[in-house]
Design a protein around this motif. Structure first.
Motif, PDB file in Angstrom:
ATOM      1  N   GLY A  30       0.814  -1.208   0.000  1.00 55.58           N
ATOM      2  CA  GLY A  30       0.000   0.000   0.000  1.00 55.58           C
ATOM      3  C   GLY A  30       0.848   1.258   0.000  1.00 55.58           C
ATOM      4  N   PHE A  31       2.164   1.080  -0.058  1.00 54.92           N
ATOM      5  CA  PHE A  31       3.098   2.195  -0.115  1.00 54.92           C
ATOM      6  C   PHE A  31       4.220   1.848  -1.100  1.00 54.92           C
ATOM      7  N   ILE A  32       4.854   2.887  -1.643  1.00 50.51           N
ATOM      8  CA  ILE A  32       6.045   2.677  -2.456  1.00 50.51           C
ATOM      9  C   ILE A  32       7.242   3.007  -1.572  1.00 50.51           C
TER      10      ILE A  32
ATOM     11  N   LEU B  13      11.274   1.817  -5.555  1.00 50.95           N
ATOM     12  CA  LEU B  13      11.491   2.844  -6.575  1.00 50.95           C
ATOM     13  C   LEU B  13      12.816   2.596  -7.299  1.00 50.95           C
ATOM     14  N   LYS B  14      13.839   2.258  -6.552  1.00 54.05           N
ATOM     15  CA  LYS B  14      15.140   1.996  -7.157  1.00 54.05           C
ATOM     16  C   LYS B  14      15.082   0.783  -8.084  1.00 54.05           C
TER      17      LYS B  14
ATOM     18  N   TRP C 156      12.700  10.770  -4.905  1.00 58.39           N
ATOM     19  CA  TRP C 156      12.205  10.527  -3.550  1.00 58.39           C
ATOM     20  C   TRP C 156      11.961  11.835  -2.807  1.00 58.39           C
ATOM     21  N   LYS C 157      12.858  12.785  -2.997  1.00 54.14           N
ATOM     22  CA  LYS C 157      12.726  14.081  -2.333  1.00 54.14           C
ATOM     23  C   LYS C 157      11.447  14.789  -2.771  1.00 54.14           C
ATOM     24  N   ASP C 158      11.127  14.670  -4.062  1.00 53.84           N
ATOM     25  CA  ASP C 158       9.906  15.300  -4.585  1.00 53.84           C
ATOM     26  C   ASP C 158       8.644  14.577  -4.128  1.00 53.84           C
TER      27      ASP C 158
ATOM     28  N   GLY D 189       7.838  13.092   4.663  1.00 53.28           N
ATOM     29  CA  GLY D 189       9.078  12.621   5.258  1.00 53.28           C
ATOM     30  C   GLY D 189       8.967  11.377   6.113  1.00 53.28           C
ATOM     31  N   ASP D 190       7.993  10.520   5.818  1.00 51.89           N
ATOM     32  CA  ASP D 190       7.830   9.309   6.644  1.00 51.89           C
ATOM     33  C   ASP D 190       8.552   8.095   6.060  1.00 51.89           C
ATOM     34  N   GLY D 191       9.333   8.301   4.981  1.00 54.60           N
ATOM     35  CA  GLY D 191      10.113   7.213   4.423  1.00 54.60           C
ATOM     36  C   GLY D 191       9.360   6.299   3.483  1.00 54.60           C
TER      37      GLY D 191
END
Length: 218
Positions: free
Chosen positions: A127-129, A134-135, A162-164, A169-171
């Motif tokens: 439910g999250f990336i 991503l890598k 990732w920054k965008d 900021g929860d990783g």
């Protein structure tokens, strides 16, 4: 890179075809017209009997259609197959094929395209990336595009993305963050629309990539 399946096919639609629904039903519930669903049925029959004659698309048949090689492994092909396999039984029936392919239609809702792409990147189905997911997708894209970048360059791409994306900021990237990222970078959905689905032929749709692949003897 995709095999083209051409020829004249019978219009008979055996009732025993797994997952078969009338074209009028599928046309009412997807972006396809009745005639487009009929064309997809002919394509489906060809794909689903290319290796195993059971009216279902197995992963090997999916691989064969994509790469003309049933043994070539590809992260994107695996993920798309898994997402098309709505019933989670290891095969794709006709209803799953049409409904899933409908997401790639030019007239499909952008919201649906966003959700499908999010699930494509959510490799572990949490439910999250996550950053590692991503890598993995970035590396797979580079590999299939035959682009060679250094480890530092790959890390830079992942870090910038990732920054965008991870705005809180929860990783991890949740669906709302993904939608925000896509709205700022619409090119992320470029491969989620296949223009020629408005003029369907017997060519298997190019889901992700457009690079050439050498024909391989099976």
């Amino acid at each position: 890179m995709f095999a083209a399946f051409k020829g004249c096919f019978s219009l008979k639609r055996p009732k025993q075809t797994p997952g078969y629904e009338k074209p009028s039903v599928l046309a009412a519930e997807t972006p396809f017209t009745v005639s487009e669903v009929k064309a997809l049925y002919e394509l489906f029959k060809k794909l689903s009997n290319s290796i195993i004659n059971d009216g279902l698309i197995h992963k090997e048949e999916f691989q064969l259609a994509l790469f003309r090689n049933r043994y070539r492994r590809n992260l994107f092909a695996d993920r798309i197959f898994d997402l098309f396999d709505i019933k989670r039984n290891g095969v794709i029936d006709f209803e799953e094929f049409v409904r899933s392919l409908g997401v790639f239609h030019p007239n499909a809702l952008v919201e649906d395209k966003m959700k499908f792409a999010f699930r494509l990147y959510d490799l572990r189905q949490t439910g999250f990336i996550e950053r590692e997911e991503l890598k993995e997708m970035v590396l797979a894209l580079l590999h299939e595009s035959e682009l060679v970048l250094s480890d530092d360059e790959v890390e830079m791409i992942v870090d910038n993305t990732w920054k965008d994306a991870d705005t809180n900021g929860d990783g991890k990237i949740d669906l709302e963050e993904w939608k925000e990222l896509v709205s700022k970078n619409p090119s992320l959905l470029k491969n989620m629309t296949l223009p020629y689905l408005k003029d369907i032929t017997m060519a298997f749709p190019s889901f992700v990539l457009s690079s050439e692949v050498e024909d391989t003897e099976i």
